[in-house]
Write a protein that holds these residues in place. Structure first.
Motif, short mmCIF file in Angstrom:
data_model
loop_
_atom_site.label_atom_id
_atom_site.label_comp_id
_atom_site.label_asym_id
_atom_site.label_seq_id
_atom_site.Cartn_x
_atom_site.Cartn_y
_atom_site.Cartn_z
N VAL A 326 0.83 -1.21 0.00
CA VAL A 326 0.00 0.00 0.00
C VAL A 326 0.86 1.26 0.00
O VAL A 326 0.64 2.19 -0.79
CB VAL A 326 -0.96 0.00 1.21
N THR A 327 1.85 1.31 0.88
CA THR A 327 2.68 2.51 0.98
C THR A 327 3.43 2.77 -0.33
O THR A 327 3.44 3.89 -0.85
CB THR A 327 3.66 2.37 2.14
N ARG A 328 4.08 1.72 -0.85
CA ARG A 328 4.85 1.90 -2.09
C ARG A 328 3.95 2.26 -3.25
O ARG A 328 4.28 3.13 -4.08
CB ARG A 328 5.62 0.62 -2.41
N ALA A 329 2.80 1.61 -3.36
CA ALA A 329 1.91 1.86 -4.49
C ALA A 329 1.38 3.30 -4.46
O ALA A 329 1.31 3.96 -5.50
CB ALA A 329 0.76 0.86 -4.48
N GLU A 334 1.42 8.91 -6.51
CA GLU A 334 1.60 10.33 -6.24
C GLU A 334 2.75 10.89 -7.06
O GLU A 334 2.66 12.00 -7.61
CB GLU A 334 1.82 10.55 -4.75
N ALA A 335 3.84 10.13 -7.15
CA ALA A 335 5.00 10.59 -7.93
C ALA A 335 4.65 10.73 -9.40
O ALA A 335 5.16 11.62 -10.10
CB ALA A 335 6.15 9.61 -7.75
N ALA A 336 3.76 9.86 -9.88
CA ALA A 336 3.38 9.89 -11.29
C ALA A 336 2.60 11.16 -11.64
O ALA A 336 2.59 11.60 -12.78
CB ALA A 336 2.57 8.67 -11.64
N TYR A 337 1.94 11.76 -10.62
CA TYR A 337 1.14 12.95 -10.89
C TYR A 337 1.85 14.25 -10.53
O TYR A 337 1.29 15.33 -10.65
CB TYR A 337 -0.18 12.86 -10.11
#
Length: 340
Positions: A326-329, A334-337
């Protein structure tokens, strides 16, 4: 709902006690795809009644025709265990409903002593792990208490299986998520218990088959005596309840320990346990939080699916890929946006 292994063993014991002949079949080895994993058991009564499963149904039908009187067959032979193989050829695999390329071997026991099953079940009901060894050459069976849940093994001559009490789940905190999670755990063969000292949460509890345990969570976890087949999940959202339970659980051999909460709340929980209760990063490695696998779940039912999946993966000794953490996903999304 009891685990299928215990159901097969209890039913075999009851049938033998009632004077029936019973065949106990175990999936010993598989090649390629197989409908059931090694160690899966099935009991077949002399009149054709069946409990448990070793395939999708076609092999069960063949065993009924071969070894019972249900269709005018000869009945069950006496004597030593036998080894039978299904799906050697593509035609046979198709006939018995096996996946493409699938082959399996079954060990068939025709004379399991009633006293043996009574002793085995007595050990399991006391919460013990038992190593069962069958010698195919002479039919001898030995039972040995063990603390290690060794994997099933078969070398063509000796079949070794570790049998244990049913898996247990202790939930800390009631509410909608706990109800969905309890329901799913029951259907997966877990014995489920719930602890919540808040009467407003237990008064409306409506999942039958769940043990309601009174008391404060730390006392309840201690009395629960978690073992290698226990999972403990805190879902109360109240640190005063969840943290107490987790502190006891972390010093037990439970195979899964988890707590509901966002990434921020999970981090704050870890900091509390380290700063105020003497835990360390090493001792908190076993604590799952945020719990579940990442499936974008939003509702209590969806969250329960993700949590149950993570519990079953731990139970089955499956290492989940980092992409479902969950944390990594969420960090990745978030990084993708982020603006570039």
């Amino acid at each position: 709902m009891e685990s299928i292994d215990l159901l097969v063993l209890r039913t075999t014991r009851d049938w033998l006690a009632a004077g029936h002949r019973v065949l106990l079949a175990t999936v010993a080895r598989t090649w390629g795809s197989s409908p059931r994993p090694v160690g899966s058991m099935m009991a077949l009564r002399s009149d054709g009644r069946v409990v448990g499963s070793v395939s999708g149904g076609c092999i069960e039908d063949d065993l009924i025709h071969r070894y019972t009187t249900a269709y005018g067959g000869p009945g069950m032979p006496n004597g030593l265990p036998q080894l039978v193989r299904y799906g050697v050829s593509a035609d046979e695999a198709h006939r018995f409903g096996l996946p493409c390329g699938g082959t399996l071997e079954l060990v068939l026991e025709f004379a399991t002593p009633l006293q043996h099953l009574e002793r085995l079940l007595a050990c399991l009901d006391m919460g013990s792990l038992v190593r069962r060894e069958l010698n195919l050459h002479n039919g001898d069976i030995s039972l040995t208490p063990t603390s290690t849940p060794d994997l099933f093994s078969f070398d063509g001559h000796h079949m070794l299986s570790t049998l244990g009490p049913g898996y247990r789940l202790l939930l800390i905190g009631g509410g909608a998520l706990a109800e969905y999670l309890a329901t799913m755990a029951l259907f997966n063969g877990f014995n489920v218990s719930l602890c919540d000292p808040r009467p407003e949460y237990t008064a409306g509890w409506n999942v039958p088959g769940v043990n309601l345990l009174a008391g404060m969570p730390d006392d309840v976890v201690r009395a629960f005596a978690p073992d290698l087949r226990s999972a403990i999940v805190a879902v109360s959202h109240d640190p005063k309840l969840d943290d107490l339970a987790l502190l006891e659980a972390l010093h037990s051999p439970a195979f899964y320990i988890g707590a509901i909460g966002s990434r921020r709340n999970s981090q704050l929980r870890r900091e509390r346990l380290i700063e105020h209760f003497g835990e360390s990063e090493a001792s908190l490695q076993r604590l799952h939080g945020p719990i579940g696998i990442y499936i974008g779940s939003k509702t209590p039912a969806e969250i329960a699916v993700s949590v149950m999946a993570e519990i079953l993966a731990a139970k089955n000794d499956v290492t989940l890929p980092g992409a479902v953490n969950v944390t990594r996903a969420k960090h990745a999304r978030e990084a993708a946006y982020l603006p570039r």
